[in-house]
Design an enzyme around this catalytic site. Structure first.
Site, PDB file in Angstrom:
ATOM      1  N   LYS A  13       0.836  -1.218   0.000  1.00 15.76           N
ATOM      2  CA  LYS A  13       0.000   0.000   0.000  1.00 15.76           C
ATOM      3  C   LYS A  13       0.864   1.258   0.000  1.00 15.76           C
ATOM      4  CE  LYS A  13      -1.985  -1.180   3.922  1.00 15.76           C
ATOM      5  NZ  LYS A  13      -1.290  -2.448   4.227  1.00 15.76           N
ATOM      6  N   ARG A 155      12.003  -2.427  10.581  1.00 15.11           N
ATOM      7  CA  ARG A 155      10.956  -2.000  11.512  1.00 15.11           C
ATOM      8  C   ARG A 155      10.779  -3.019  12.631  1.00 15.11           C
ATOM      9  NH1 ARG A 155       5.717  -0.085   8.002  1.00 15.11           N
ATOM     10  NH2 ARG A 155       4.687  -1.313   9.617  1.00 15.11           N
ATOM     11  N   ARG A 166       0.149  -9.304  13.318  1.00 11.75           N
ATOM     12  CA  ARG A 166      -0.475  -8.304  12.441  1.00 11.75           C
ATOM     13  C   ARG A 166      -1.405  -8.966  11.435  1.00 11.75           C
ATOM     14  NH1 ARG A 166       4.657  -5.779  10.259  1.00 11.75           N
ATOM     15  NH2 ARG A 166       3.378  -4.369   9.023  1.00 11.75           N
TER      16      ARG A 166
HETATM   17  P1  AP5 Z   1       4.849  -1.685   1.831  1.00 21.38           P
HETATM   18  O1  AP5 Z   1       4.497  -0.766   0.711  1.00 21.38           O
HETATM   19  O2  AP5 Z   1       5.636  -1.159   2.984  1.00 21.38           O
HETATM   20  O3  AP5 Z   1       3.536  -2.424   2.342  1.00 21.38           O
HETATM   21  P2  AP5 Z   1       2.321  -1.850   3.167  1.00 21.38           P
HETATM   22  O4  AP5 Z   1       1.089  -2.489   2.628  1.00 21.38           O
HETATM   23  O5  AP5 Z   1       2.339  -0.359   3.205  1.00 21.38           O
HETATM   24  O6  AP5 Z   1       2.659  -2.507   4.558  1.00 21.38           O
HETATM   25  P3  AP5 Z   1       2.753  -1.955   6.056  1.00 21.38           P
HETATM   26  O7  AP5 Z   1       3.405  -3.056   6.841  1.00 21.38           O
HETATM   27  O8  AP5 Z   1       3.394  -0.603   6.149  1.00 21.38           O
HETATM   28  O9  AP5 Z   1       1.303  -1.862   6.413  1.00 21.38           O
HETATM   29  P4  AP5 Z   1       0.696  -2.058   7.749  1.00 21.38           P
HETATM   30  O10 AP5 Z   1      -0.691  -1.822   7.352  1.00 21.38           O
HETATM   31  O11 AP5 Z   1       0.936  -3.274   8.514  1.00 21.38           O
HETATM   32  O12 AP5 Z   1       1.521  -1.028   8.669  1.00 21.38           O
HETATM   33  P5  AP5 Z   1       1.247   0.468   9.041  1.00 21.38           P
HETATM   34  O13 AP5 Z   1       2.501   1.221   8.904  1.00 21.38           O
HETATM   35  O14 AP5 Z   1       0.015   0.971   8.386  1.00 21.38           O
HETATM   36  O15 AP5 Z   1       5.630  -2.933   1.168  1.00 21.38           O
HETATM   37  C1  AP5 Z   1       6.188  -3.951   1.978  1.00 21.38           C
HETATM   38  C2  AP5 Z   1       7.510  -4.418   1.347  1.00 21.38           C
HETATM   39  O16 AP5 Z   1       7.258  -4.997   0.069  1.00 21.38           O
HETATM   40  C3  AP5 Z   1       8.520  -3.288   1.100  1.00 21.38           C
HETATM   41  O17 AP5 Z   1       9.807  -3.810   1.351  1.00 21.38           O
HETATM   42  C4  AP5 Z   1       8.376  -2.945  -0.392  1.00 21.38           C
HETATM   43  O18 AP5 Z   1       9.591  -2.488  -0.949  1.00 21.38           O
HETATM   44  C5  AP5 Z   1       7.950  -4.284  -0.962  1.00 21.38           C
HETATM   45  N1  AP5 Z   1       6.981  -4.149  -2.048  1.00 21.38           N
HETATM   46  C6  AP5 Z   1       5.895  -3.332  -2.079  1.00 21.38           C
HETATM   47  N2  AP5 Z   1       5.198  -3.501  -3.205  1.00 21.38           N
HETATM   48  C7  AP5 Z   1       5.862  -4.460  -3.919  1.00 21.38           C
HETATM   49  C8  AP5 Z   1       5.631  -5.100  -5.155  1.00 21.38           C
HETATM   50  N3  AP5 Z   1       4.586  -4.785  -5.915  1.00 21.38           N
HETATM   51  N4  AP5 Z   1       6.477  -6.067  -5.571  1.00 21.38           N
HETATM   52  C9  AP5 Z   1       7.559  -6.417  -4.782  1.00 21.38           C
HETATM   53  N5  AP5 Z   1       7.836  -5.833  -3.587  1.00 21.38           N
HETATM   54  C10 AP5 Z   1       7.000  -4.882  -3.168  1.00 21.38           C
HETATM   55  O19 AP5 Z   1       0.887   0.317  10.598  1.00 21.38           O
HETATM   56  C11 AP5 Z   1       1.845  -0.038  11.565  1.00 21.38           C
HETATM   57  C12 AP5 Z   1       1.170  -0.095  12.930  1.00 21.38           C
HETATM   58  O20 AP5 Z   1       0.637   1.211  13.282  1.00 21.38           O
HETATM   59  C13 AP5 Z   1      -0.037  -1.046  13.036  1.00 21.38           C
HETATM   60  O21 AP5 Z   1       0.357  -2.375  13.267  1.00 21.38           O
HETATM   61  C14 AP5 Z   1      -0.778  -0.416  14.226  1.00 21.38           C
HETATM   62  O22 AP5 Z   1      -0.170  -0.733  15.450  1.00 21.38           O
HETATM   63  C15 AP5 Z   1      -0.602   1.078  13.989  1.00 21.38           C
HETATM   64  N6  AP5 Z   1      -1.678   1.616  13.149  1.00 21.38           N
HETATM   65  C16 AP5 Z   1      -1.550   2.165  11.913  1.00 21.38           C
HETATM   66  N7  AP5 Z   1      -2.752   2.540  11.433  1.00 21.38           N
HETATM   67  C17 AP5 Z   1      -3.659   2.222  12.384  1.00 21.38           C
HETATM   68  C18 AP5 Z   1      -5.068   2.346  12.467  1.00 21.38           C
HETATM   69  N8  AP5 Z   1      -5.785   2.869  11.460  1.00 21.38           N
HETATM   70  N9  AP5 Z   1      -5.681   1.918  13.587  1.00 21.38           N
HETATM   71  C19 AP5 Z   1      -4.974   1.411  14.621  1.00 21.38           C
HETATM   72  N10 AP5 Z   1      -3.642   1.243  14.602  1.00 21.38           N
HETATM   73  C20 AP5 Z   1      -2.987   1.652  13.491  1.00 21.38           C
END
Ligand code: AP5
Length: 209
Positions: A13, A155, A166
């Site tokens: 995402k 991370r 997660r």
């Molecule tokens: P990446 O783009 O980083 O994936 P992502 O979907 O953004 O994954 P996240 O882990 O950041 O999402 P998340 O929802 O768990 O964490 P968030 O930060 O929101 O890609 C991942 C990897 O794959 C990278 O290395 C990239 O290079 C690679 N990649 C990407 N696309 C690719 C492709 N097409 N092909 C090959 N490789 C690719 O949340 C973290 C924490 O914050 C949560 O656990 C929670 O504690 C808190 N939090 C955040 N939002 C909320 C909320 N709304 N409510 C409550 N708690 C929240």
């Protein structure tokens, strides 16, 4: 355009959002990134959320909703945004509907095996938050961000136990949003499995942009 990016952790995402921000000239709002900056800064919010994030659980709805409500009141997001990682629960989605009108919800469709591969190899810049990957997107110089020269790190929630937690949390609390938005006829499913440039093509076709 006002968009939500919905999908499991590691679906890509944030990586796609960086490209769509340039394409549509809108703002990316990542709740995860906002929480991570608060943790790095050692602010009261950061102290409150650090342990929750490290364990892979969700921050409480009240805190998260307030944060997004304040962000969406700012001038720079009035013509469009990507909500990356929000909403993550039905109460968050219901609250959002009261303070903003979302046009489309992009659902990242991806098998667990790829999610594990992406999260297991993710590396992040400590300074600008740019995402790298040990196989799919390596920095030119190991350990150094191509964009800002910052230090690249793993991370805390990309440890194996936190990844499993997660995914469980996603299935229990966030996946119900797929049907919630499908019933509202806002959902667009995209295949998030290919490499990012191809996912961008799929996204553009699905959205007609
Ligand atoms: P990446 O783009 O980083 O994936 P992502 O979907 O953004 O994954 P996240 O882990 O950041 O999402 P998340 O929802 O768990 O964490 P968030 O930060 O929101 O890609 C991942 C990897 O794959 C990278 O290395 C990239 O290079 C690679 N990649 C990407 N696309 C690719 C492709 N097409 N092909 C090959 N490789 C690719 O949340 C973290 C924490 O914050 C949560 O656990 C929670 O504690 C808190 N939090 C955040 N939002 C909320 C909320 N709304 N409510 C409550 N708690 C929240």
């Amino acid at each position: 355009m006002k968009l939500i990016f919905l999908g499991p952790p590691g679906a890509g995402k944030g990586t796609l959002a960086v490209k769509v921000v340039e394409l549509l000239n809108i703002q990316q709002i990542s709740t995860g990134a906002i929480f991570r900056s608060a943790v790095s800064a050692g602010s009261p919010l950061g102290l409150k959320v650090k342990a929750i994030m490290d364990s892979g659980k969700l921050v409480d709805d009240e805190t998260t909703i307030e944060l997004v409500k304040e962000r969406l009141a700012q001038d720079d997001v009035q013509k469009g945004y990507i909500l990356d990682g929000f909403p993550r629960t039905i109460p968050q989605a219901e609250a959002l509907a009261k303070f903003s009108t979302v046009e489309k919800v992009i659902n990242f469709d991806i098998p667990d095996s790829l999610v594990l591969q992406r999260l297991g190899g993710r590396r992040v810049c400590r300074k600008c938050g740019y995402n790298f990957h040990v196989i799919f997107n390596k920095p030119a110089e190991e350990g150094v961000c191509d964009h800002c020269g910052g230090e690249i790190y793993i991370r805390d929630d990309d440890r194996q136990e936190a990844i499993q937690k997660r995914l469980e949390v996603y299935r229990a609390q966030t996946a119900p949003l797929v049907n919630y938005y499908r019933e509202k006829k806002l959902l667009l499913d995209i295949d998030a499995s290919p490499l990012v440039d191809e996912v961008l093509v799929i996204f553009k076709k699905a959205l007609g942009v």
